[in-house]
Design an enzyme around this catalytic site. Structure first.
Site, PDB file in Angstrom:
ATOM      1  N   ARG A  83       0.833  -1.198   0.000  1.00  0.00           N
ATOM      2  CA  ARG A  83       0.000   0.000   0.000  1.00  0.00           C
ATOM      3  C   ARG A  83       0.872   1.254   0.000  1.00  0.00           C
ATOM      4  O   ARG A  83       0.575   2.244  -0.659  1.00  0.00           O
ATOM      5  CB  ARG A  83      -0.898  -0.001   1.249  1.00  0.00           C
ATOM      6  CG  ARG A  83      -1.953   1.059   1.174  1.00  0.00           C
ATOM      7  CD  ARG A  83      -2.871   1.049   2.348  1.00  0.00           C
ATOM      8  NE  ARG A  83      -3.633  -0.176   2.473  1.00  0.00           N
ATOM      9  CZ  ARG A  83      -4.597  -0.344   3.379  1.00  0.00           C
ATOM     10  NH1 ARG A  83      -4.888   0.609   4.207  1.00  0.00           N
ATOM     11  NH2 ARG A  83      -5.248  -1.483   3.454  1.00  0.00           N
ATOM     12  N   CYS A  85      -5.026 -17.876  16.815  1.00  0.00           N
ATOM     13  CA  CYS A  85      -5.760 -17.700  18.079  1.00  0.00           C
ATOM     14  C   CYS A  85      -7.089 -18.442  18.062  1.00  0.00           C
ATOM     15  O   CYS A  85      -7.636 -18.773  19.116  1.00  0.00           O
ATOM     16  CB  CYS A  85      -6.030 -16.213  18.334  1.00  0.00           C
ATOM     17  SG  CYS A  85      -4.606 -15.176  18.046  1.00  0.00           S
ATOM     18  N   ASN A 109       0.823  -8.249  14.517  1.00  0.00           N
ATOM     19  CA  ASN A 109       0.239  -7.479  13.405  1.00  0.00           C
ATOM     20  C   ASN A 109       0.759  -6.048  13.373  1.00  0.00           C
ATOM     21  O   ASN A 109       1.089  -5.499  12.325  1.00  0.00           O
ATOM     22  CB  ASN A 109      -1.291  -7.453  13.529  1.00  0.00           C
ATOM     23  CG  ASN A 109      -1.916  -8.725  12.986  1.00  0.00           C
ATOM     24  OD1 ASN A 109      -2.021  -8.900  11.774  1.00  0.00           O
ATOM     25  ND2 ASN A 109      -2.304  -9.624  13.864  1.00  0.00           N
TER      26      ASN A 109
HETATM   27  P1  FAD Z   1       3.577 -17.109  13.351  1.00  0.00           P
HETATM   28  O1  FAD Z   1       2.090 -17.063  13.385  1.00  0.00           O
HETATM   29  O2  FAD Z   1       4.262 -18.146  14.167  1.00  0.00           O
HETATM   30  O3  FAD Z   1       4.051 -17.252  11.841  1.00  0.00           O
HETATM   31  C1  FAD Z   1       5.388 -17.422  11.498  1.00  0.00           C
HETATM   32  C2  FAD Z   1       5.450 -18.159  10.175  1.00  0.00           C
HETATM   33  O4  FAD Z   1       6.799 -18.164   9.732  1.00  0.00           O
HETATM   34  C3  FAD Z   1       5.028 -19.621  10.276  1.00  0.00           C
HETATM   35  O5  FAD Z   1       3.962 -19.891   9.394  1.00  0.00           O
HETATM   36  C4  FAD Z   1       6.290 -20.401   9.880  1.00  0.00           C
HETATM   37  O6  FAD Z   1       5.998 -21.546   9.118  1.00  0.00           O
HETATM   38  C5  FAD Z   1       7.030 -19.369   9.042  1.00  0.00           C
HETATM   39  N1  FAD Z   1       8.469 -19.594   9.019  1.00  0.00           N
HETATM   40  C6  FAD Z   1       9.303 -19.720  10.083  1.00  0.00           C
HETATM   41  N2  FAD Z   1      10.574 -19.879   9.670  1.00  0.00           N
HETATM   42  C7  FAD Z   1      10.554 -19.869   8.311  1.00  0.00           C
HETATM   43  C8  FAD Z   1      11.563 -19.998   7.313  1.00  0.00           C
HETATM   44  N3  FAD Z   1      12.835 -20.153   7.657  1.00  0.00           N
HETATM   45  N4  FAD Z   1      11.185 -19.930   6.018  1.00  0.00           N
HETATM   46  C9  FAD Z   1       9.876 -19.750   5.673  1.00  0.00           C
HETATM   47  N5  FAD Z   1       8.883 -19.633   6.584  1.00  0.00           N
HETATM   48  C10 FAD Z   1       9.219 -19.683   7.887  1.00  0.00           C
HETATM   49  N6  FAD Z   1      -2.449 -14.262  20.615  1.00  0.00           N
HETATM   50  C11 FAD Z   1      -3.316 -13.362  21.161  1.00  0.00           C
HETATM   51  O7  FAD Z   1      -3.005 -12.170  21.176  1.00  0.00           O
HETATM   52  N7  FAD Z   1      -4.524 -13.756  21.668  1.00  0.00           N
HETATM   53  C12 FAD Z   1      -4.911 -15.060  21.663  1.00  0.00           C
HETATM   54  O8  FAD Z   1      -6.021 -15.390  22.112  1.00  0.00           O
HETATM   55  C13 FAD Z   1      -4.031 -16.023  21.116  1.00  0.00           C
HETATM   56  N8  FAD Z   1      -4.361 -17.321  21.095  1.00  0.00           N
HETATM   57  C14 FAD Z   1      -3.510 -18.224  20.530  1.00  0.00           C
HETATM   58  C15 FAD Z   1      -3.881 -19.559  20.524  1.00  0.00           C
HETATM   59  C16 FAD Z   1      -3.038 -20.496  19.961  1.00  0.00           C
HETATM   60  C17 FAD Z   1      -3.434 -21.939  19.968  1.00  0.00           C
HETATM   61  C18 FAD Z   1      -1.807 -20.091  19.369  1.00  0.00           C
HETATM   62  C19 FAD Z   1      -0.899 -21.104  18.741  1.00  0.00           C
HETATM   63  C20 FAD Z   1      -1.433 -18.764  19.371  1.00  0.00           C
HETATM   64  C21 FAD Z   1      -2.281 -17.817  19.960  1.00  0.00           C
HETATM   65  N9  FAD Z   1      -1.940 -16.468  20.008  1.00  0.00           N
HETATM   66  C22 FAD Z   1      -2.793 -15.564  20.587  1.00  0.00           C
HETATM   67  C23 FAD Z   1      -0.633 -15.988  19.489  1.00  0.00           C
HETATM   68  C24 FAD Z   1      -0.763 -15.473  18.062  1.00  0.00           C
HETATM   69  O9  FAD Z   1      -1.344 -16.454  17.260  1.00  0.00           O
HETATM   70  C25 FAD Z   1       0.636 -15.109  17.560  1.00  0.00           C
HETATM   71  O10 FAD Z   1       1.066 -14.016  18.333  1.00  0.00           O
HETATM   72  C26 FAD Z   1       0.713 -14.765  16.091  1.00  0.00           C
HETATM   73  O11 FAD Z   1       0.295 -15.815  15.278  1.00  0.00           O
HETATM   74  C27 FAD Z   1       2.152 -14.420  15.728  1.00  0.00           C
HETATM   75  O12 FAD Z   1       2.270 -14.184  14.375  1.00  0.00           O
HETATM   76  P2  FAD Z   1       3.688 -14.221  13.664  1.00  0.00           P
HETATM   77  O13 FAD Z   1       3.436 -13.866  12.240  1.00  0.00           O
HETATM   78  O14 FAD Z   1       4.672 -13.422  14.422  1.00  0.00           O
HETATM   79  O15 FAD Z   1       4.207 -15.723  13.810  1.00  0.00           O
END
Ligand code: FAD
Length: 444
Positions: free
Chosen positions: A21, A42, A303
């Site tokens: 964007r 989540c 996010n």
């Molecule tokens: P992730 O979602 O972990 O994504 C990282 C991505 O990077 C993954 O898909 C992985 O495959 C990819 N990756 C890693 N290394 C590589 C590589 N070398 N090459 C290519 N790809 C790679 N948060 C809240 O605030 N409230 C909630 O109620 C809540 N509930 C949750 C419930 C559960 C069961 C879980 C698991 C999490 C929850 N969370 C909650 C946390 C929230 O989901 C995370 O904070 C959020 O998903 C983080 O996003 P991210 O993009 O940083 O990491």
């Protein structure tokens, strides 16, 4: 300009969308080693519990939708190396097995966290799971067929959300927690027992101060958990004992890792290496109450960090304000929320903190759906600076009023500021003096 993003969930896709964007002429490429992008992890416990229709419902944007916005998404592509000098990444395509070097001008590491799998976890046994992503959720769903006894190791919020979900699916559920109480990282001891009470009232067996020593299996399937307090039969075990930031790639690129174990960044999400940004669960942030670096991996934080990184990678100027440690969850009918510091955390940090506890009702006392609400408000002695709050209530939406205190913490507000805040009032929502105002009045 070529922007390369590693990881395609919350932080990665927020960054991709913002970068596009901000600079529609940029080439934005996302490498994701898994099968899915842009989904709400989540929501996973709620799919398993039946409140959400299916795993697909958690997906916010498909790769096709992102491509329609001009963002190139490569699934099953794992980034295995970074050459910060040449500004290239090594990418392995898991479909073909081929490895190529891809150039970048700006690189974002949005690699998230991994579930901790202790040595005893034996995830090769069927019926033993962690829950981080959609495939983990699908594996648990498949394991539920024919299972009747589940043990959840770990009494943090994910473990407790799963306790409810699996109970709703008809399993007999036990939680095993090493600490003296569940929800121990979130609440002061005086509030933790209310969470355990809710689990027990709903038929969950809770074993606190209990350490897992190993798992047993027969014919490749888990049969139970050996603890220091005895053996517990199970045909499903969920290991929910915490997470570890995925920092191997960052480390290999020469990026500085902070004391928290997550990637160190400045307020623009820039790492110590020029041209490399980091955002999301793999990254540390600044706590606005303590001014210390913290690693609190949560969805809004991921996010927001991604958004900031996206703007900056595309040539803009955005900053991440930091966090105040807000979190919220429910288990069965009980809502639990906290923000800032607990009394115990404040003490550990050497702050002179004082707390007040208030038991009131979440709606006007005479209103039919009013339920008891328990609030602890914590402030710095002498200055009156707000430090945090904890709330527990059986109308689980009622604990969302934690956000009032979170907003004040962002502005380093005082108890008097909270007391003087013009909160909304009608009997179905609160008493005329909301419980937060009562707490602030008592602490003034
Ligand atoms: P992730 O979602 O972990 O994504 C990282 C991505 O990077 C993954 O898909 C992985 O495959 C990819 N990756 C890693 N290394 C590589 C590589 N070398 N090459 C290519 N790809 C790679 N948060 C809240 O605030 N409230 C909630 O109620 C809540 N509930 C949750 C419930 C559960 C069961 C879980 C698991 C999490 C929850 N969370 C909650 C946390 C929230 O989901 C995370 O904070 C959020 O998903 C983080 O996003 P991210 O993009 O940083 O990491």
């Amino acid at each position: 300009m070529r922007i390369v993003i590693v990881g395609g969930v919350a932080a990665g896709m927020s960054a991709a969308s913002r970068a596009m964007r901000h600079n529609p002429h940029a080439e934005v490429v996302v490498f994701e080693r898994g099968e899915y992008i842009s989904y709400g992890a989540c929501g996973l416990p709620y799919v398993l519990g039946g409140e959400v229709k299916d795993f697909e419902a958690l997906i916010a944007r498909t790769p096709q939708q992102m491509r329609g916005r001009g963002i190139s998404v490569r699934l099953r592509h794992e980034v295995t190396g970074v050459d910060a000098g040449a500004r290239t990444v090594t990418v392995v395509d898991h479909a073909s097995g081929r490895s190529v070097a891809e150039p970048y001008d700006q690189l974002l590491l949005a690699t998230g966290v991994s579930a901790i799998r202790p040595d005893w976890a034996r995830t090769e046994l069927s019926g033993v799971h962690v829950l981080r992503d959609i495939p983990d959720g699908q594996a648990i769903e498949a394991s539920l067929q024919g299972a009747s006894r589940a043990i959840i190791v770990g009494g943090g919020y994910i473990g407790l959300e799963l306790a409810e979900a699996l109970s709703c699916r008809g399993l007999s559920v036990a939680v095993v927690e090493k600490a003296p109480e569940v929800a121990g990282r979130m609440l002061d001891p005086e509030y933790q027992h209310r969470v355990r009470g809710e689990l027990e009232d709903n038929g969950v067996t809770v074993h606190c101060s209990t350490t897992v020593e190993g798992l047993t299996g027969r014919d490749g399937r888990v049969t139970g958990v050996q603890t220091d307090g005895g053996f517990l039969h199970a045909d499903m075990v969920i290991v929910a004992v915490g997470v570890r930031p995925n920092v191997d790639l960052a480390r290999a690129a020469g990026v500085r890792i902070g004391k928290t174990g997550a990637v160190a960044v400045n307020i623009r999400q820039e790492t110590s290496v020029a041209g490399i940004f980091s955002a999301g669960d793999n990254t540390e942030s600044i706590h606005r109450v303590t001014r210390r670096k913290v690693h609190i991996p949560l969805g809004l934080t991921a996010n927001r960090m991604g958004r900031v990184a996206g703007v900056n990678m595309a040539g803009g100027d955005a900053t991440f304000p930091g966090v105040v440690g807000s979190s919220i969850f429910k288990t069965f009918g009980l809502g639990v929320a906290r923000t800032g510091l607990t009394q115990q955390e404040a003490g550990t940090l050497g702050l002179d903190a004082v707390s007040v506890d208030v038991r009131s009702t979440d709606h006007a006392g005479y209103y039919s759906t009013a339920k008891p609400i328990y609030v602890r408000l914590t402030a710095e002695r002498g200055t009156g600076r707000l430090l945090g709050t904890q709330l527990v209530c059986h109308n689980h939406e009622s604990v969302k009023r934690v956000d009032v205190v979170a907003a004040l913490l962002h502005g380093r507000g005082k108890v008097q500021d909270l007391f003087e805040t013009d909160l909304s009032y009608a009997p179905p929502f609160s008493g005329v003096w909301d419980v937060l105002l009562v707490a602030a009045d008592r602490l003034s």
